[in-house]
Design a protein around this motif. Structure first.
Motif, mmCIF file in Angstrom:
data_model
loop_
_atom_site.group_PDB
_atom_site.id
_atom_site.type_symbol
_atom_site.label_atom_id
_atom_site.label_comp_id
_atom_site.label_asym_id
_atom_site.label_seq_id
_atom_site.Cartn_x
_atom_site.Cartn_y
_atom_site.Cartn_z
ATOM 1 N N PHE A 1 -2.643 27.252 -2.322
ATOM 2 C CA PHE A 1 -3.532 28.104 -2.297
ATOM 3 C C PHE A 1 -3.709 29.016 -3.311
ATOM 4 C CE2 PHE A 1 -1.637 26.878 1.986
ATOM 5 C CZ PHE A 1 -3.049 26.743 2.496
ATOM 6 N N LYS A 2 -2.769 29.100 -4.421
ATOM 7 C CA LYS A 2 -3.039 29.623 -5.530
ATOM 8 C C LYS A 2 -3.578 28.728 -6.404
ATOM 9 C CE LYS A 2 -0.277 32.661 -8.885
ATOM 10 N NZ LYS A 2 -0.475 31.769 -10.022
ATOM 11 N N VAL A 3 -3.219 27.339 -6.627
ATOM 12 C CA VAL A 3 -3.616 26.722 -7.919
ATOM 13 C C VAL A 3 -4.771 26.046 -7.727
ATOM 14 C CG1 VAL A 3 -2.859 24.519 -8.910
ATOM 15 C CG2 VAL A 3 -1.040 25.972 -8.586
ATOM 16 N N VAL A 4 -5.238 25.654 -6.409
ATOM 17 C CA VAL A 4 -6.442 25.235 -6.266
ATOM 18 C C VAL A 4 -7.634 25.816 -6.493
ATOM 19 C CG1 VAL A 4 -8.081 23.820 -4.660
ATOM 20 C CG2 VAL A 4 -5.580 23.239 -4.627
ATOM 21 N N PRO A 5 -7.698 27.268 -5.893
ATOM 22 C CA PRO A 5 -8.830 28.057 -6.512
ATOM 23 C C PRO A 5 -8.989 28.346 -8.022
ATOM 24 C CG PRO A 5 -7.521 29.184 -4.538
ATOM 25 C CD PRO A 5 -6.862 27.867 -5.229
ATOM 26 N N GLU A 6 -7.665 28.548 -8.470
ATOM 27 C CA GLU A 6 -7.667 28.645 -10.032
ATOM 28 C C GLU A 6 -8.269 27.477 -10.984
ATOM 29 O OE1 GLU A 6 -3.848 31.359 -10.365
ATOM 30 O OE2 GLU A 6 -3.622 29.436 -11.075
ATOM 31 N N LEU A 7 -7.929 26.380 -10.449
ATOM 32 C CA LEU A 7 -8.305 24.977 -10.958
ATOM 33 C C LEU A 7 -10.044 25.028 -10.881
ATOM 34 C CD1 LEU A 7 -6.942 23.018 -12.008
ATOM 35 C CD2 LEU A 7 -6.801 21.684 -10.250
ATOM 36 N N THR A 8 -10.437 25.162 -9.730
ATOM 37 C CA THR A 8 -11.716 25.491 -9.397
ATOM 38 C C THR A 8 -12.582 26.102 -10.219
ATOM 39 O OG1 THR A 8 -11.184 24.891 -6.959
ATOM 40 C CG2 THR A 8 -13.541 25.287 -7.343
ATOM 41 N N GLU A 9 -12.077 27.458 -10.355
ATOM 42 C CA GLU A 9 -12.646 28.399 -11.330
ATOM 43 C C GLU A 9 -12.673 27.792 -12.633
ATOM 44 O OE1 GLU A 9 -14.287 31.231 -10.624
ATOM 45 O OE2 GLU A 9 -14.292 30.510 -8.558
ATOM 46 N N LEU A 10 -11.728 27.339 -13.038
ATOM 47 C CA LEU A 10 -11.435 26.908 -14.605
ATOM 48 C C LEU A 10 -12.619 25.791 -14.733
ATOM 49 C CD1 LEU A 10 -7.788 26.410 -15.312
ATOM 50 C CD2 LEU A 10 -9.603 27.617 -16.559
ATOM 51 N N LEU A 11 -12.886 24.891 -13.753
ATOM 52 C CA LEU A 11 -13.682 23.767 -13.949
ATOM 53 C C LEU A 11 -15.198 24.398 -13.862
ATOM 54 C CD1 LEU A 11 -12.191 21.142 -11.523
ATOM 55 C CD2 LEU A 11 -12.246 20.829 -14.117
ATOM 56 N N LYS A 12 -15.236 25.399 -12.981
ATOM 57 C CA LYS A 12 -16.822 25.792 -12.892
ATOM 58 C C LYS A 12 -17.271 26.536 -14.388
ATOM 59 C CE LYS A 12 -17.149 27.585 -8.379
ATOM 60 N NZ LYS A 12 -17.115 28.652 -7.363
ATOM 61 N N LYS A 13 -16.363 27.102 -14.980
ATOM 62 C CA LYS A 13 -16.347 27.620 -16.198
ATOM 63 C C LYS A 13 -16.782 26.619 -17.379
ATOM 64 C CE LYS A 13 -13.862 31.914 -15.571
ATOM 65 N NZ LYS A 13 -12.522 32.399 -15.389
ATOM 66 N N LYS A 14 -15.997 25.745 -17.288
ATOM 67 C CA LYS A 14 -16.121 24.573 -18.377
ATOM 68 C C LYS A 14 -17.543 23.822 -18.179
ATOM 69 C CE LYS A 14 -12.397 22.914 -20.110
ATOM 70 N NZ LYS A 14 -12.103 21.797 -21.254
ATOM 71 N N ARG A 15 -18.294 23.843 -16.930
ATOM 72 C CA ARG A 15 -19.386 23.102 -16.684
ATOM 73 C C ARG A 15 -20.537 23.959 -17.345
ATOM 74 N NH1 ARG A 15 -19.706 20.835 -10.626
ATOM 75 N NH2 ARG A 15 -21.764 20.018 -11.412
#
Ligand SMILES: Cc1cc2nc3c(=O)[nH]c(=O)nc-3n(C[C@H](O)[C@H](O)[C@H](O)COP(=O)(O)OP(=O)(O)OC[C@H]3O[C@@H](n4cnc5c(N)ncnc54)[C@H](O)[C@@H]3O)c2cc1C
Length: 235
Positions: free
Chosen positions: A221-235
């Motif tokens: 519940f901590k890691v998945v939203p963080e990962l999603t945000e990181l990927l959003k910033k990369k796109r």
């Protein structure tokens, strides 16, 4: 395929095939061979057992061979250019025991599970149906398909057609992200042969880490939203 002497009868390993083939074999009074991954000769096949843990070579001496194949083990065949004849199957009158009412095809914007290059899969660790939204958000960034374990399907988190594993859709994607999944062998069936397996689980002893290329021991519940945000910033 026609049923008769010297003919083979084959279906892809699927719940439909698993339902149909034993009946066909029973009617023909022959043994069925399941889950073949290689054809060595007209009567010798390589097949898997125990969700891929055991690979064995079997010889079938039946005149009519009834077998199911694991689709991902074979190259896609050309749909034209072959020399087999095509015959129309005879029309069979209904026996009146059941009636075809309708069929509903689920439509969504995600890549189809059996053809997706990347798959994000959720397990019981997600805890509720609503929490699967975390996976859909992550899948959107990865352009991946969402799937689930049997435990998550049985808990009603997602529909059964998203099931992956021995009883579900078997697939070997390039990227497989396992979230809140313990990694029992029935789930791993073909998934363990994916090119890259990423596992997120808070239990460092979870069996999924034995097949993972990249393991993250953490609260999903901590890691998945963080990962999603990181990927959003990369796109
Ligand atoms: C004949 C047979 C056929 C089967 N066929 C299939 C099949 O086709 N497909 C299939 O999937 N299963 C199948 N199973 C079931 C399989 O054996 C497992 O029971 C199932 O896959 C477990 O699902 P799970 O990993 O979601 O749940 P669990 O085993 O309960 O694992 C949940 C995981 O989530 C982790 N977790 C919990 N909270 C968090 C958190 N906050 N953050 C991070 N991690 C967390 C836990 O540490 C745990 O490892 C079959 C079983 C049998 C007997």
């Amino acid at each position: 395929m026609k049923l008769g002497e010297e003919d083979g009868n084959m279906r892809r390993t699927s719940s439909f095939g698993e339902n149909l083939l034993p009946r066909v074999a029973g009617k023909l009074d022959v043994s069925q061979i399941s889950d073949i991954i290689q054809i060595k000769s007209p009567d010798t096949f390589v097949r898997t057992l125990y969700a891929g843990k055991i690979i064995c070579t079997v010889k079938c001496e039946e005149k009519v061979k009834v077998f199911s194949v694991q689709g991902t083990a074979f190259e896609t065949a050309a749909t034209s250019g072959g020399n087999a004849s095509v015959e129309n199957a005879p029309t069979i009158s209904p026996v009146g025991l059941s009636e075809w009412l309708h069929q509903t095809l689920l439509k969504n914007d995600w890549p189809h599970l059996t053809s997706a290059k990347s798959v994000v899969c959720g397990g019981l660790g997600l805890k509720t149906r609503e929490n699967f939204k975390l996976l859909y958000d992550l899948a959107e960034q990865l352009r991946a398909s969402v799937s689930a374990t049997l435990a998550a399907v049985n808990a009603g988190f997602v529909p059964k057609d998203l099931l992956v594993g021995e009883r579900g859709k078997n697939k070997t994607p390039k990227l497989y992200v396992a979230v809140g999944i313990s990694g029992f062998m029935q789930h791993l069936a073909e998934i363990k042969d994916s090119k890259t397996i990423v596992a997120i689980n808070e239990d460092p002893e979870a069996p999924i880490f034995q097949v993972a290329d990249l393991g993250i021991v953490a609260d999903l519940f901590k890691v998945v939203p963080e990962l999603t945000e990181l990927l959003k910033k990369k796109r």
